[in-house]
Design a protein around this motif. Structure first.
Motif, PDB file in Angstrom:
ATOM      1  N   ILE A   1      -4.951   8.132   0.212  1.00  0.00           N
ATOM      2  CA  ILE A   1      -4.488   6.757   0.420  1.00  0.00           C
ATOM      3  C   ILE A   1      -3.133   6.615  -0.257  1.00  0.00           C
ATOM      4  CG2 ILE A   1      -4.891   4.345  -0.203  1.00  0.00           C
ATOM      5  CD1 ILE A   1      -7.870   4.874  -0.061  1.00  0.00           C
ATOM      6  N   GLU A   2      -2.212   5.894   0.375  1.00  0.00           N
ATOM      7  CA  GLU A   2      -0.920   5.564  -0.231  1.00  0.00           C
ATOM      8  C   GLU A   2      -0.816   4.053  -0.360  1.00  0.00           C
ATOM      9  OE1 GLU A   2       2.513   7.109   1.723  1.00  0.00           O
ATOM     10  OE2 GLU A   2       1.755   9.160   1.728  1.00  0.00           O
ATOM     11  N   ILE A   3      -0.442   3.596  -1.559  1.00  0.00           N
ATOM     12  CA  ILE A   3      -0.241   2.177  -1.818  1.00  0.00           C
ATOM     13  C   ILE A   3       1.237   1.982  -2.108  1.00  0.00           C
ATOM     14  CG2 ILE A   3      -0.838   0.225  -3.299  1.00  0.00           C
ATOM     15  CD1 ILE A   3      -3.492   1.760  -3.903  1.00  0.00           C
ATOM     16  N   HIS A   4       1.890   1.119  -1.317  1.00  0.00           N
ATOM     17  CA  HIS A   4       3.332   0.900  -1.438  1.00  0.00           C
ATOM     18  C   HIS A   4       3.631  -0.420  -2.139  1.00  0.00           C
ATOM     19  CE1 HIS A   4       4.626   4.209   1.296  1.00  0.00           C
ATOM     20  NE2 HIS A   4       3.355   4.103   1.654  1.00  0.00           N
ATOM     21  N   ASP A   5       4.409  -0.344  -3.218  1.00  0.00           N
ATOM     22  CA  ASP A   5       4.978  -1.502  -3.922  1.00  0.00           C
ATOM     23  C   ASP A   5       4.001  -2.401  -4.670  1.00  0.00           C
ATOM     24  OD1 ASP A   5       7.488  -0.766  -3.039  1.00  0.00           O
ATOM     25  OD2 ASP A   5       7.406  -2.073  -1.290  1.00  0.00           O
ATOM     26  N   HIS A   6       2.747  -2.260  -4.530  1.00  0.00           N
ATOM     27  CA  HIS A   6       1.784  -3.145  -5.183  1.00  0.00           C
ATOM     28  C   HIS A   6       1.209  -2.439  -6.410  1.00  0.00           C
ATOM     29  CE1 HIS A   6       1.820  -6.285  -2.100  1.00  0.00           C
ATOM     30  NE2 HIS A   6       2.004  -5.281  -1.251  1.00  0.00           N
ATOM     31  N   ASP A   7       2.008  -2.423  -7.487  1.00  0.00           N
ATOM     32  CA  ASP A   7       1.663  -1.664  -8.679  1.00  0.00           C
ATOM     33  C   ASP A   7       0.364  -2.142  -9.330  1.00  0.00           C
ATOM     34  OD1 ASP A   7       4.077  -0.458  -8.138  1.00  0.00           O
ATOM     35  OD2 ASP A   7       5.169  -1.611  -9.648  1.00  0.00           O
ATOM     36  N   GLN A   8       0.167  -3.450  -9.406  1.00  0.00           N
ATOM     37  CA  GLN A   8      -1.037  -3.977 -10.046  1.00  0.00           C
ATOM     38  C   GLN A   8      -2.289  -3.548  -9.286  1.00  0.00           C
ATOM     39  OE1 GLN A   8      -1.358  -5.457 -12.976  1.00  0.00           O
ATOM     40  NE2 GLN A   8      -3.568  -5.565 -12.708  1.00  0.00           N
ATOM     41  N   PHE A   9      -2.257  -3.670  -7.972  1.00  0.00           N
ATOM     42  CA  PHE A   9      -3.409  -3.249  -7.165  1.00  0.00           C
ATOM     43  C   PHE A   9      -3.646  -1.750  -7.326  1.00  0.00           C
ATOM     44  CE2 PHE A   9      -5.347  -1.734  -3.197  1.00  0.00           C
ATOM     45  CZ  PHE A   9      -6.498  -2.510  -3.188  1.00  0.00           C
TER      46      PHE A   9
END
Length: 107
Positions: free
Chosen positions: A72-80
């Motif tokens: 999984i890649e999460i972009h820009d949502h550091d807190q999540f």
């Protein structure tokens, strides 16, 4: 500069693995998080020798099992991304996190 958090989930239990990554995907959708994946990989077949005694050559058939991987890649949502990486998962799930800082074009 945006951060991309790449999470890799591995397990020998495909049902539990799929349930965990689908839960993350649903949570991301509810929060409006840009998420790519889960990306499945072909199962890796693993074989472990089993011995009746400590002496070589005296053993049972090797124990064979499959290991399944989802990325999984999460972009820009550091807190999540921090929440997901720090969550408690079943013992059968192994999680690996990698954070990259990406610069925009021309910077």
């Amino acid at each position: 500069m945006p951060f991309v958090t790449k999470l890799s989930f591995e397990s020998g239990d495909r049902e539990v693995l799929d349930r965990v990554v689908n839960d993350i995907k649903e949570r991301a959708a509810h929060k409006g998080v840009q998420l790519k994946g889960p990306h499945p990989h072909p199962a890796t077949e693993v074989s472990a020798p089993q011995y009746k005694r400590l002496q070589p050559g005296d053993g049972f058939e090797p124990w064979k099992f499959s290991v399944y991987t989802r990325d999984i890649e999460i972009h820009d949502h550091d807190q999540f991304a921090r929440e997901v990486a720090g969550d408690e998962y079943p013992e059968s799930i192994h999680v690996e996190a990698n954070v990259e800082q990406r610069s925009g074009v021309g910077t």
